[in-house]
Design an enzyme around this catalytic site. Structure first.
Site, PDB file in Angstrom:
ATOM      1  N   LYS A 195      30.260 -37.604 -84.156  1.00 18.02           N
ATOM      2  CA  LYS A 195      29.056 -38.433 -84.167  1.00 18.02           C
ATOM      3  C   LYS A 195      28.408 -38.341 -82.796  1.00 18.02           C
ATOM      4  CE  LYS A 195      27.371 -43.104 -84.783  1.00 18.02           C
ATOM      5  NZ  LYS A 195      27.607 -44.443 -85.314  1.00 18.02           N
ATOM      6  N   LYS A 248      27.391 -36.062 -87.868  1.00 12.94           N
ATOM      7  CA  LYS A 248      26.230 -36.946 -87.868  1.00 12.94           C
ATOM      8  C   LYS A 248      25.508 -36.852 -86.539  1.00 12.94           C
ATOM      9  CE  LYS A 248      25.256 -41.801 -87.934  1.00 12.94           C
ATOM     10  NZ  LYS A 248      25.772 -43.090 -87.688  1.00 12.94           N
TER      11      LYS A 248
HETATM   12  C1  PBG Z   1      26.994 -47.782 -86.530  1.00  8.78           C
HETATM   13  C2  PBG Z   1      26.188 -46.752 -87.218  1.00  8.78           C
HETATM   14  C3  PBG Z   1      24.953 -46.187 -86.839  1.00  8.78           C
HETATM   15  C4  PBG Z   1      24.571 -45.355 -87.887  1.00  8.78           C
HETATM   16  C5  PBG Z   1      25.584 -45.401 -88.829  1.00  8.78           C
HETATM   17  N1  PBG Z   1      26.578 -46.247 -88.390  1.00  8.78           N
HETATM   18  C6  PBG Z   1      24.085 -46.438 -85.677  1.00  8.78           C
HETATM   19  C7  PBG Z   1      24.481 -46.114 -84.311  1.00  8.78           C
HETATM   20  O1  PBG Z   1      25.512 -45.504 -84.050  1.00  8.78           O
HETATM   21  O2  PBG Z   1      23.722 -46.565 -83.446  1.00  8.78           O
HETATM   22  C8  PBG Z   1      23.274 -44.577 -87.948  1.00  8.78           C
HETATM   23  C9  PBG Z   1      22.811 -44.199 -89.322  1.00  8.78           C
HETATM   24  C10 PBG Z   1      21.393 -43.770 -89.411  1.00  8.78           C
HETATM   25  O3  PBG Z   1      20.686 -43.571 -88.392  1.00  8.78           O
HETATM   26  O4  PBG Z   1      20.939 -43.583 -90.544  1.00  8.78           O
HETATM   27  N2  PBG Z   1      27.588 -47.402 -85.345  1.00  8.78           N
END
Ligand code: PBG
Length: 327
Positions: A195, A248
């Site tokens: 991520k 992601k």
């Molecule tokens: C929580 C999380 C996030 C997303 C999914 N889980 C946001 C972040 O890390 O700030 C983002 C999903 C999206 O942008 O569609 N940590």
């Protein structure tokens, strides 16, 4: 052999011929639909930067679950908008909170729908970070127990899969062992393993009210320039007991999806995130792009890169479009 003997256009002459030789086809079962869950009843708040996506109370979430099943979408992932926030993200593991209640209601009504829960603290902490904060720093080890508590509360509510998205080191092990100790050794963990610290999450933070109140997430989410590090994260998470891994965002990281797919033997998920969705919606509203074609092309690209399934705000619409025919 070359032109004029070789003529690739022969196999592109008609839709029937193209269909016969197409290598990658999107299917309803490729998708997971994200849902934002609130407390209360009869709530359906639009999210300005994500047209057609809403914060919804459980009664409306149930309708979404039913629609997904009818469309052949196998799974949803839930994000919580809690009634209260504090420094420790207590609402993230409160059995009376929105996500826990929505999970239970969905599983009661639609047992065949797979309900995934996002496990993180950022939606539940007053400071908006994904872990505990002390001296202005996000604390790794003290956060692990809280994430495990959140995952356990989701498991108790009936979740089918828990998906930690916080990027603390060691969280998969902490969650796995807590689940195992409490009789949930059968419950899979889908780790948001690779991520990245991405600007593409902007609209999500509006949707989930989870923007960090100071600083950013670069001390725990990955640097966008790195791909070998993604393999390291994945190796670690698998060693700690993850059953599936996620990359992601998706579009700016197609090479990461491909590399991860080729180097692991577990299912690989990709998250077509909020900013990717918002950009298409905004350009389509201006009449600058064909939303249907652009979205299906992007989703096909994500699958072609190697995703076994795709979390996407386009999921329902994509399945409806696919029923009308291919791009
Ligand atoms: C929580 C999380 C996030 C997303 C999914 N889980 C946001 C972040 O890390 O700030 C983002 C999903 C999206 O942008 O569609 N940590």
């Amino acid at each position: 052999m070359e032109f004029p003997v070789v003529r690739p256009r022969r196999l592109r002459a008609s839709e029937a011929m193209r269909r016969l030789v197409r290598e990658t086809d999107l299917l309803p079962r490729d998708f997971v639909y994200p849902l934002f869950v609130t407390n209360g009843v009869n709530i359906k708040n639009p999210i300005v930067s994500m047209p057609d996506i809403y914060q919804m109370s459980t009664d409306n979430i149930l309708k979404e679950g039913e629609e997904c099943l009818k469309l052949g979408i196998p799974a949803v992932i839930l994000f919580g908008i809690p009634a209260y926030k504090d420094e420790k993200g207590s609402s993230g593991y409160d059995p009376e909170e929105a996500v826990q209640k929505a999970v239970a209601a969905l599983k009661k009504e639609y047992p065949e729908l797979i309900v995934i829960t996002d496990v993180c603290l950022c939606e539940y902490t007053s400071h908006g970070h994904c872990g505990l904060v002390a001296d202005g720093e996000v604390q790794n080890d003290p956060t692990l127990g809280l994430l495990a508590k959140a995952a356990l509360s989701h498991a108790r509510a009936g979740a089918d899969i828990v998906a930690p998205s916080d990027m603390m080191d060691g969280r998969v092990r902490a969650i796995r062992s807590t689940l195992d100790e409490h009789g949930f050794s059968h419950l899979p963990v889908l780790s948001y393993a690779a991520k990245y610290a991405s600007a593409f999450y902007g609209p999500f933070r509006e949707a989930a009210g989870s923007a960090p109140q100071f600083g950013d997430r670069r001390s725990y989410q990955m640097d966008p320039g790195n791909v070998r590090e993604a393999l390291k994260e994945i190796e670690q998470d698998l060693a700690e007991g993850a059953d599936m891994v996620m990359v992601k965002p998706a579009l700016a990281y197609l090479d990461v999806i491909r590399t991860v797919k080729e180097s692991t033997n577990v299912p690989v998920a990709a998250y077509n995130v909020s900013g990717e969705y918002a950009m298409v919606k905004a350009a389509a509203q201006k009449g600058w792009v064909d939303e249907r074609k652009i979205a299906l092309e992007m989703l096909t690209g994500i699958k072609r890169a190697g995703a076994d399934f795709i979390l996407s705000y386009f999921a329902k619409q994509a399945v409806k479009w696919l029923k009308e025919g291919n791009i």
